[in-house]
Scaffold this motif. Structure first.
Motif, PDB file in Angstrom:
ATOM      1  N   LYS A 188     -13.608   5.192  16.994  1.00 53.85           N
ATOM      2  CA  LYS A 188     -12.276   5.748  16.738  1.00 53.85           C
ATOM      3  C   LYS A 188     -12.014   5.820  15.240  1.00 53.85           C
ATOM      4  O   LYS A 188     -12.397   4.918  14.491  1.00 53.85           O
ATOM      5  N   LYS A 189     -11.361   6.865  14.820  1.00 54.89           N
ATOM      6  CA  LYS A 189     -11.015   7.002  13.399  1.00 54.89           C
ATOM      7  C   LYS A 189      -9.616   6.430  13.166  1.00 54.89           C
ATOM      8  O   LYS A 189      -8.756   6.483  14.051  1.00 54.89           O
ATOM      9  N   THR A 190      -9.424   5.915  11.961  1.00 51.97           N
ATOM     10  CA  THR A 190      -8.142   5.279  11.642  1.00 51.97           C
ATOM     11  C   THR A 190      -7.353   6.119  10.644  1.00 51.97           C
ATOM     12  O   THR A 190      -7.880   6.529   9.608  1.00 51.97           O
ATOM     13  N   VAL A 191      -6.091   6.347  10.980  1.00 49.35           N
ATOM     14  CA  VAL A 191      -5.205   7.110  10.097  1.00 49.35           C
ATOM     15  C   VAL A 191      -4.075   6.199   9.631  1.00 49.35           C
ATOM     16  O   VAL A 191      -3.399   5.559  10.437  1.00 49.35           O
ATOM     17  N   LEU A 192      -3.900   6.155   8.320  1.00 51.65           N
ATOM     18  CA  LEU A 192      -2.774   5.419   7.738  1.00 51.65           C
ATOM     19  C   LEU A 192      -1.594   6.378   7.608  1.00 51.65           C
ATOM     20  O   LEU A 192      -1.747   7.467   7.056  1.00 51.65           O
ATOM     21  N   VAL A 193      -0.453   5.971   8.144  1.00 51.20           N
ATOM     22  CA  VAL A 193       0.739   6.806   8.031  1.00 51.20           C
ATOM     23  C   VAL A 193       1.755   6.075   7.154  1.00 51.20           C
ATOM     24  O   VAL A 193       2.396   5.119   7.589  1.00 51.20           O
ATOM     25  N   SER A 194       1.872   6.528   5.903  1.00 50.48           N
ATOM     26  CA  SER A 194       2.856   5.901   5.006  1.00 50.48           C
ATOM     27  C   SER A 194       4.227   6.490   5.325  1.00 50.48           C
ATOM     28  O   SER A 194       4.357   7.699   5.527  1.00 50.48           O
TER      29      SER A 194
ATOM     30  N   GLU B 171       2.622  -2.477   8.641  1.00 50.34           N
ATOM     31  CA  GLU B 171       2.592  -3.160   7.359  1.00 50.34           C
ATOM     32  C   GLU B 171       3.895  -2.850   6.627  1.00 50.34           C
ATOM     33  O   GLU B 171       4.173  -1.682   6.338  1.00 50.34           O
ATOM     34  N   VAL B 172       4.679  -3.876   6.387  1.00 55.26           N
ATOM     35  CA  VAL B 172       5.935  -3.675   5.652  1.00 55.26           C
ATOM     36  C   VAL B 172       5.609  -3.807   4.171  1.00 55.26           C
ATOM     37  O   VAL B 172       5.303  -4.901   3.675  1.00 55.26           O
ATOM     38  N   MET B 173       5.607  -2.688   3.494  1.00 59.40           N
ATOM     39  CA  MET B 173       5.169  -2.686   2.092  1.00 59.40           C
ATOM     40  C   MET B 173       5.696  -1.461   1.361  1.00 59.40           C
ATOM     41  O   MET B 173       6.094  -0.482   1.973  1.00 59.40           O
ATOM     42  N   ASP B 174       5.639  -1.548   0.046  1.00 59.71           N
ATOM     43  CA  ASP B 174       6.114  -0.469  -0.804  1.00 59.71           C
ATOM     44  C   ASP B 174       4.902   0.192  -1.476  1.00 59.71           C
ATOM     45  O   ASP B 174       4.109  -0.499  -2.130  1.00 59.71           O
ATOM     46  N   PHE B 175       4.777   1.494  -1.331  1.00 55.55           N
ATOM     47  CA  PHE B 175       3.622   2.178  -1.914  1.00 55.55           C
ATOM     48  C   PHE B 175       3.676   2.257  -3.440  1.00 55.55           C
ATOM     49  O   PHE B 175       2.695   2.644  -4.067  1.00 55.55           O
ATOM     50  N   CYS B 176       4.813   1.885  -4.025  1.00 55.61           N
ATOM     51  CA  CYS B 176       4.868   1.815  -5.487  1.00 55.61           C
ATOM     52  C   CYS B 176       4.180   0.548  -6.002  1.00 55.61           C
ATOM     53  O   CYS B 176       3.977   0.399  -7.209  1.00 55.61           O
ATOM     54  N   ASP B 177       3.856  -0.353  -5.097  1.00 55.02           N
ATOM     55  CA  ASP B 177       3.178  -1.602  -5.455  1.00 55.02           C
ATOM     56  C   ASP B 177       1.669  -1.388  -5.313  1.00 55.02           C
ATOM     57  O   ASP B 177       1.121  -1.427  -4.209  1.00 55.02           O
ATOM     58  N   LEU B 178       1.011  -1.147  -6.448  1.00 51.24           N
ATOM     59  CA  LEU B 178      -0.416  -0.793  -6.423  1.00 51.24           C
ATOM     60  C   LEU B 178      -1.263  -1.878  -5.752  1.00 51.24           C
ATOM     61  O   LEU B 178      -2.178  -1.582  -4.969  1.00 51.24           O
ATOM     62  N   ALA B 179      -0.957  -3.135  -6.044  1.00 49.87           N
ATOM     63  CA  ALA B 179      -1.737  -4.233  -5.445  1.00 49.87           C
ATOM     64  C   ALA B 179      -1.606  -4.214  -3.919  1.00 49.87           C
ATOM     65  O   ALA B 179      -2.581  -4.458  -3.196  1.00 49.87           O
ATOM     66  N   ALA B 180      -0.427  -3.893  -3.447  1.00 52.35           N
ATOM     67  CA  ALA B 180      -0.205  -3.842  -1.991  1.00 52.35           C
ATOM     68  C   ALA B 180      -0.992  -2.694  -1.365  1.00 52.35           C
ATOM     69  O   ALA B 180      -1.548  -2.823  -0.264  1.00 52.35           O
ATOM     70  N   VAL B 181      -1.062  -1.561  -2.073  1.00 54.07           N
ATOM     71  CA  VAL B 181      -1.819  -0.416  -1.553  1.00 54.07           C
ATOM     72  C   VAL B 181      -3.313  -0.756  -1.517  1.00 54.07           C
ATOM     73  O   VAL B 181      -4.020  -0.457  -0.548  1.00 54.07           O
ATOM     74  N   LYS B 182      -3.771  -1.435  -2.565  1.00 51.98           N
ATOM     75  CA  LYS B 182      -5.186  -1.862  -2.611  1.00 51.98           C
ATOM     76  C   LYS B 182      -5.496  -2.795  -1.437  1.00 51.98           C
ATOM     77  O   LYS B 182      -6.526  -2.673  -0.769  1.00 51.98           O
ATOM     78  N   ALA B 183      -4.596  -3.731  -1.211  1.00 49.26           N
ATOM     79  CA  ALA B 183      -4.805  -4.705  -0.128  1.00 49.26           C
ATOM     80  C   ALA B 183      -4.826  -4.009   1.229  1.00 49.26           C
ATOM     81  O   ALA B 183      -5.617  -4.361   2.112  1.00 49.26           O
ATOM     82  N   LEU B 184      -4.007  -3.009   1.369  1.00 48.77           N
ATOM     83  CA  LEU B 184      -3.942  -2.262   2.628  1.00 48.77           C
ATOM     84  C   LEU B 184      -5.264  -1.547   2.911  1.00 48.77           C
ATOM     85  O   LEU B 184      -5.805  -1.604   4.026  1.00 48.77           O
ATOM     86  N   PHE B 185      -5.789  -0.886   1.895  1.00 50.29           N
ATOM     87  CA  PHE B 185      -7.060  -0.181   2.067  1.00 50.29           C
ATOM     88  C   PHE B 185      -8.215  -1.152   2.271  1.00 50.29           C
ATOM     89  O   PHE B 185      -9.246  -0.798   2.850  1.00 50.29           O
ATOM     90  N   ALA B 186      -8.063  -2.370   1.756  1.00 52.27           N
ATOM     91  CA  ALA B 186      -9.130  -3.361   1.961  1.00 52.27           C
ATOM     92  C   ALA B 186      -9.074  -3.934   3.381  1.00 52.27           C
ATOM     93  O   ALA B 186     -10.083  -4.330   3.941  1.00 52.27           O
ATOM     94  N   LYS B 187      -7.892  -3.942   3.943  1.00 52.17           N
ATOM     95  CA  LYS B 187      -7.695  -4.566   5.264  1.00 52.17           C
ATOM     96  C   LYS B 187      -8.134  -3.671   6.426  1.00 52.17           C
ATOM     97  O   LYS B 187      -8.600  -4.161   7.449  1.00 52.17           O
TER      98      LYS B 187
END
Ligand code: UFG
Length: 342
Positions: free
Chosen positions: A2-8, A58-74
């Motif tokens: 299955k492919k995974t899609v992130l929906v911001s 994931e409750v997060m703000d896309f303006c937070d670069l570290a949070a976006v990095k962590a999301l893509f790592a997860k």
């Protein structure tokens, strides 16, 4: 696999409907939202509709670069659909920096991380606002863009350019699709998800449904002296489920390597112009309710007439809008009644 899609912005109006359609098409979805302009209603509704109690959030703000990095790592993200943005035209005029900062930073962060991880499929939610007041209607994707009339509109134009340039420089690693929405309206037929404007609605259909339910006293129709058949503005109202399905077609096109260019653009509309007055009349007729409305002066910044030529999306993506305005207005009313507990 299955492919995974992130929906911001996946808990918002468009994001929640897209999440449903992606899941029903067999994708794994990660919903990410900071709940700055929505509550959990639609996220809970999506879980109910799809039966996916385990839908990642994931409750997060896309303006937070570290949070976006962590999301893509997860998560093993194959594609991103980027909705997370502010969208009130009037507010953007009053608070331009808020709009530029949020709408540009969040998208830049997504692209930076996508690039860092070696590539990704990126779908950006653009708008017919990039065409401004068009000289010729309907508009095709080749209709020249006009300078934006609001900072909000300008962020759409700028993000289009940012994605196009990033794709060009990425050596084929980043693929992009720009979907230009016309006027999304309606709600899911289950009435479990729909539009949830905060405060006084800016957009026509939520104002209509809130007036019909008694939350607002009277709808103002902005301008009846436009050079159109009945004097009110013409728009291309697209059913939210039809619009959501366009995203599935676009994501699948990217995943299956069917794109003809690294970055493609599609109009997402019906090709059918409807006037404000026609929409109001259709709402009354199909739902059997009387709407209190009056004519009021024109609203600053409104264009007279715009509707899509959706031929490219129809032929290239194989997507077509199927729902009538009447079906859509029924769904919008069912959602408003659901909210009112009726
Ligand atoms: N309208 C009314 N009364 C209202 C609200 C709207 O008469 O209370 C009219 C508007 O004047 C317009 C039509 O209904 O003629 C549609 O208005 P919306 O606000 O629903 O939608 P817009 O076409 O203005 O907005 C769309 C997108 C925005 C985008 C904008 C650019 O929803 O994202 O086009 O102009 F920025």
């Amino acid at each position: 696999m299955k492919k995974t899609v992130l929906v911001s912005g996946g808990a918002g109006f468009i994001g929640s409907h897209v999440t449903v359609e992606l899941i029903e098409a067999g994708y794994d979805v990660v919903v990410a939202d900071n709940f700055s302009n929505c509550d959990r209603t639609c996220y809970e509704g999506v879980k109910k509709i799809t039966g996916r109690e385990d839908l990642p959030l994931e409750v997060m703000d896309f303006c937070d670069l570290a949070a976006v990095k962590a999301l893509f790592a997860k998560y093993p993200i194959d594609a991103v659909i980027h909705f997370a943005a502010y969208k009130a035209v009037g507010e953007s005029v009053a608070e331009p920096l808020k709009y530029y900062k949020n709408n540009l930073t969040s998208f830049l962060n997504v692209l930076e991380v996508a690039q860092e991880k070696g590539g990704c499929n990126v779908l950006f939610s653009s708008s017919a606002t990039v065409y401004g007041e068009p000289d010729v209607v309907p508009v095709t994707e080749n209709t020249p863009r006009k300078p934006a009339t609001s900072p909000y509109g300008n962020t759409k134009t700028m993000c289009e350019d940012i994605l196009r340039d990033t794709v060009k420089a990425s050596d084929g690693k980043i693929k992009g699709i720009l979907l230009r929405y016309f006027n999304p309206i309606g709600a899911h037929p289950s009435a479990l998800i729909g539009e949830l404007p905060r405060g006084v609605p800016n957009n026509l259909v939520p104002f209509i449904t809130q007036t019909a339910i008694g939350k607002r006293e009277c709808l103002s129709i902005f301008g009846n002296d436009y050079p159109t058949p009945d004097g009110t503005c013409l728009r291309d109202y697209i059913d939210i489920v039809d619009l959501a399905k366009a995203h599935v077609f676009a994501v699948t096109r990217m995943m299956e390597g069917k794109m003809k260019q690294g970055c493609e653009t599609f109009n997402v509309g019906t090709g059918r112009p409807v006037s404000v007055l026609e929409l109001v009349n259709a709402f009354e007729k199909v739902n059997g309710v009387k709407l209190n409305y009056k004519f009021a002066p024109r609203r600053a910044g409104d264009v007279t007439a715009i509707w899509a030529d959706p031929t490219l999306a129809n032929t290239e993506m194989g997507w077509k809008a199927t729902r009538t305005v009447e079906e859509t207005l029924k769904a919008a009313w069912a959602w408003e009644k659901h909210l009112a507990g009726k």
